[in-house]
Structure formats: C-alpha cells, structure tokens
Design an enzyme around this catalytic site. Structure first.
Site, mmCIF file in Angstrom:
data_model
loop_
_atom_site.group_PDB
_atom_site.id
_atom_site.type_symbol
_atom_site.label_atom_id
_atom_site.label_comp_id
_atom_site.label_asym_id
_atom_site.label_seq_id
_atom_site.Cartn_x
_atom_site.Cartn_y
_atom_site.Cartn_z
ATOM 1 N N LYS A 29 -17.477 -6.971 1.878
ATOM 2 C CA LYS A 29 -18.531 -7.010 2.906
ATOM 3 C C LYS A 29 -19.243 -5.668 2.986
ATOM 4 O O LYS A 29 -18.670 -4.613 2.665
ATOM 5 C CB LYS A 29 -17.995 -7.402 4.281
ATOM 6 C CG LYS A 29 -17.082 -6.381 4.974
ATOM 7 C CD LYS A 29 -17.841 -5.343 5.812
ATOM 8 C CE LYS A 29 -16.915 -4.260 6.329
ATOM 9 N NZ LYS A 29 -17.379 -2.913 6.223
ATOM 10 N N PRO A 114 -13.013 -1.708 -4.398
ATOM 11 C CA PRO A 114 -12.311 -0.422 -4.344
ATOM 12 C C PRO A 114 -11.533 -0.238 -3.044
ATOM 13 O O PRO A 114 -11.906 -0.773 -2.003
ATOM 14 C CB PRO A 114 -13.431 0.611 -4.472
ATOM 15 C CG PRO A 114 -14.703 -0.116 -4.258
ATOM 16 C CD PRO A 114 -14.467 -1.557 -4.529
ATOM 17 N N LEU A 115 -10.461 0.547 -3.127
ATOM 18 C CA LEU A 115 -9.601 0.852 -1.977
ATOM 19 C C LEU A 115 -10.304 1.835 -1.049
ATOM 20 O O LEU A 115 -10.950 2.770 -1.524
ATOM 21 C CB LEU A 115 -8.357 1.568 -2.512
ATOM 22 C CG LEU A 115 -7.018 0.880 -2.521
ATOM 23 C CD1 LEU A 115 -7.083 -0.511 -3.079
ATOM 24 C CD2 LEU A 115 -6.005 1.713 -3.292
ATOM 25 N N ALA A 116 -10.131 1.653 0.259
ATOM 26 C CA ALA A 116 -10.640 2.607 1.264
ATOM 27 C C ALA A 116 -12.082 2.982 0.986
ATOM 28 O O ALA A 116 -12.482 4.122 1.101
ATOM 29 C CB ALA A 116 -9.754 3.869 1.310
ATOM 30 N N GLY A 121 -12.012 -4.136 1.544
ATOM 31 C CA GLY A 121 -11.201 -4.754 0.502
ATOM 32 C C GLY A 121 -9.843 -5.226 1.010
ATOM 33 O O GLY A 121 -9.422 -6.347 0.719
ATOM 34 N N GLY A 122 -9.155 -4.411 1.769
ATOM 35 C CA GLY A 122 -7.841 -4.793 2.299
ATOM 36 C C GLY A 122 -7.960 -5.981 3.242
ATOM 37 O O GLY A 122 -7.142 -6.910 3.218
ATOM 38 N N ALA A 124 -10.306 -8.218 3.123
ATOM 39 C CA ALA A 124 -10.641 -9.372 2.283
ATOM 40 C C ALA A 124 -9.364 -9.984 1.712
ATOM 41 O O ALA A 124 -9.191 -11.211 1.708
ATOM 42 C CB ALA A 124 -11.569 -8.930 1.148
ATOM 43 N N ASP A 156 -12.027 -6.653 10.653
ATOM 44 C CA ASP A 156 -12.970 -7.267 9.708
ATOM 45 C C ASP A 156 -12.442 -8.566 9.104
ATOM 46 O O ASP A 156 -13.168 -9.248 8.383
ATOM 47 C CB ASP A 156 -13.232 -6.317 8.525
ATOM 48 C CG ASP A 156 -13.951 -5.048 8.926
ATOM 49 O OD1 ASP A 156 -14.657 -5.053 9.948
ATOM 50 O OD2 ASP A 156 -13.809 -4.053 8.190
HETATM 51 O O1 C5P Z 1 -9.016 -3.216 12.947
HETATM 52 P P1 C5P Z 1 -8.602 -2.316 11.839
HETATM 53 O O2 C5P Z 1 -7.091 -2.164 11.763
HETATM 54 O O3 C5P Z 1 -9.193 -2.654 10.525
HETATM 55 O O4 C5P Z 1 -9.161 -0.884 12.214
HETATM 56 C C1 C5P Z 1 -8.763 0.285 11.531
HETATM 57 C C2 C5P Z 1 -9.040 1.504 12.389
HETATM 58 O O5 C5P Z 1 -10.455 1.703 12.508
HETATM 59 C C3 C5P Z 1 -8.558 1.411 13.823
HETATM 60 O O6 C5P Z 1 -7.212 1.817 13.925
HETATM 61 C C4 C5P Z 1 -9.494 2.366 14.545
HETATM 62 O O7 C5P Z 1 -9.100 3.711 14.336
HETATM 63 C C5 C5P Z 1 -10.804 2.157 13.797
HETATM 64 N N1 C5P Z 1 -11.680 1.173 14.459
HETATM 65 C C6 C5P Z 1 -12.296 1.494 15.648
HETATM 66 N N2 C5P Z 1 -13.114 0.576 16.254
HETATM 67 C C7 C5P Z 1 -13.327 -0.629 15.699
HETATM 68 C C8 C5P Z 1 -12.702 -0.980 14.480
HETATM 69 C C9 C5P Z 1 -11.879 -0.050 13.878
HETATM 70 O O8 C5P Z 1 -12.129 2.609 16.173
HETATM 71 N N3 C5P Z 1 -14.129 -1.494 16.318
#
Ligand code: C5P
Length: 318
Positions: A29, A114-116, A121-122, A124, A156
C-alpha cells in the site's frame, strides 16, 4: 458467525477447509493522503488517510501441518524474525483463537515488498495469512470479520484485506472504500537501502511539531478525494500529501535527493510512502513510469526502482 470448532470434533475439522495448499497474493500500500493528528491517550495518532493498493505483491502459501511453522524467501530473508513476533504467526494465532480451531499450518512467504519501507509489507503478510488460513481451516469468515481480527494485529492490516482505494480513520484501522469510476494510476516506487522504524518516524513528527519545525498538518483529505474523481494525473499530483514526510526526511536527509531525482526525471509528483523511506512518484501512464524508473535506477539515488499501478484488490486466494 461460523459454528465454532469443538475439541472432540477433530475429524470434522479435518474434513472442512482445503486439503491442498492455499496460495494468497497480497499487495503493498501507499498513502495518497496521510493526515496525522495529535497523539491519543493510547499512544497512537489520530489519522485521516487515503490508502491505495499497488501492484507489488507478497505471496503466502498455507499447507496443512501438525504445528504452526513459517519459512520465507525473497526480500528480507535472514533479517526478518520468523518466530512468534512475526505478524504472520500473530495473525494465524489470532484467527485460530477467534474461530476456536487449532493453529496448525505450514506457512511459506515469498516476499517482494521491502521490509520497514513504508509500504506496509508486514501488515500485508498478516492480511494474507488471515485470508489463507481462513480457507485452509474452512472457518469461512466474512471479509468484515477478518478485518475485525486484522485491526488487533496492526493499523494497516484491515485495509490490506480489502485493497482498492479507501479512507482510513481512527488509528488507520477504520476503513471505508472510496467509490470512484475505475481509473488506473501509474507509479514508480523507489526503494531505499535499509528501513525506517514507524514508531521512530511518528516520534520524530511529534518532536518537530513540539519545536514548531513541522509543516502545517494536512487535515482533511477532501481535496485528494475530489482529485481522484477527476481522473487526471496532473490534478492528482497536486493533491498528494503526507504529514510523516517531514519526519522521514529529518531522519533520512538523503531522501530529498531521491525526491528531487524523480521530479527531475519527469514525475508529476513525488512523496515519501507512509513512514518511508520508500518514495513513490506519480506518472502520466505506464510508458512514462517505465522511463522514470529507468532514470531513477541509473541515478544511484535508490536501491531499486519499480513500476506499479493501482488500485488493485487486497489479499486474495489465487
Ligand atoms: O498499528 P501498528 O502496530 O502498525 O503501528 C506501529 C506503530 O506506529 C505504533 O506502535 C505507533 O508508534 C505508530 N502509529 C501511530 N499512530 C497510528 C499508527 C501507528 O503512532 N495511527
């Protein structure tokens, strides 16, 4: 709601679902608009985003097994932990717990995303796992039920169950489709060396905002949604925006050279994808995208440049 599996019902469970391998394809995405609001009490940021699924895919194959195992090939092999911390394993366990079936599967991931990289990707892979195991185990949940489980795995993940182009609110997990006449948009995806940590990028945005060093927040995606309806890439180019871009550039200043190189190669616009460091460029059509990708590949400002189009479907059995 699917009838729950009962522990004394193993034979019946083995008869349900798929005997052979189940292969699921899932897209990456990008965010056409990523408006980041203030930090909430739970540590997440309130978002108003427009997600867009593009034609760069990971593939997850699920086979019957006696335990839960994960193997992989492709992007990130050797770097990505394949243990309980992996979003694939977490997704399989979450579905098994919800549907009350044993979390038994042999999972194999073929990664191209790609990672990070800011392409989810994770997330997905987690979405692909939910769809694959739902078929393998015969749990037969609806997309909405799968998206509900997905929301507990990552912000996501629900979008990647649906794909297409969709509005994301809350922390990004509340997804509603953007209805538009079918139009394809053509992109160049410039992959950087190394990744960026999403929490670190959000923290950097908070720091920049506290220091009054961040641009004004984008706010509502209304102008982006209006641009999508006009089906003109020149109009869409002017409406793309990402509040996280300033933070990614602050952590990875070299990305400004990547953005400049894409625009010099003739892209209509370039933005950092999600939390970065991948940069995406909008092209007028597929041939234009190929020319930009070739120039970017030759310029040395990125590890690789791929062409892609969107929107495409979310995680699907193939
Ligand atoms: O939801 P997810 O685990 O993918 O989010 C990873 C990190 O990204 C969260 O721990 C947070 O630090 C940050 N995040 C955020 N606000 C969001 C989505 C993600 O601060 N709406």
């Amino acid at each position: 709601m699917t009838e729950a599996w009962r522990p004394d019902d193993d034979d019946d469970h083995q008869r349900r679902g798929a005997a052979g391998p189940v292969k699921v394809r899932v897209p990456a995405k990008i965010n056409l608009h990523l408006g980041v609001g203030p930090v909430r009490p739970d540590g997440y940021h309130e978002l108003s985003t427009v997600y867009h699924a593009i034609s760069i895919y990971d593939e997850l194959t699920a086979r019957r097994g006696d335990t839960l195992t994960l193997t992989m090939e492709g992007e990130g092999t050797g770097e990505l932990a394949l243990d309980e911390s992996n979003l694939v394993i977490r997704a399989a366990r979450a579905l098994a717990a919800y549907a009350r079936v044993p979390a038994h599967a042999r999972l194999h991931l073929r990664k191209q995303i790609p990672l990070a990289g800011g392409l989810a990707g994770g997330s997905a892979d987690a979405a692909a796992t939910l769809v694959a195991c739902d078929t393998l185990w015969g749990t037969e949940l609806s997309r909405d039920e799968l998206a509900g489980i997905a929301a507990g795995i990552g912000s996501d993940v629900p979008f990647l169950i649906y794909g297409g182009t969709a509005l994301g609110t809350g922390r990004g997990e509340a997804v509603s489709p953007v209805l538009a006449r079918p139009t394809s948009w053509y992109w160049v995806v410039a992959v950087a060396d190394g990744g960026l940590s999403t929490p670190a990028v959000y923290r950097e945005l908070d720091r920049l905002r506290a220091d009054r060093a961040a641009p004004e927040p984008l706010g509502s995606p209304d102008s982006l949604l209006a641009a999508l309806r006009q089906r003109d890439p020149g109009v869409l180019a002017k409406a793309l925006g990402n509040d996280l871009q300033a933070a990614s550039l602050s952590l990875r200043p070299a990305l400004s050279a990547t953005l400049a190189a894409g625009e010099a190669a003739g892209a209509l616009a370039g933005i950092v994808s999600g939390s970065g460091p991948t940069c995406v460029f909008l092209a007028a059509d597929g041939a234009h995208a190929s020319r930009i990708a070739a120039e970017l590949s030759a310029s040395g400002v990125c590890r690789a440049a791929h062409t892609a189009y969107g929107p495409v479907a979310g995680a699907r059995v193939v």
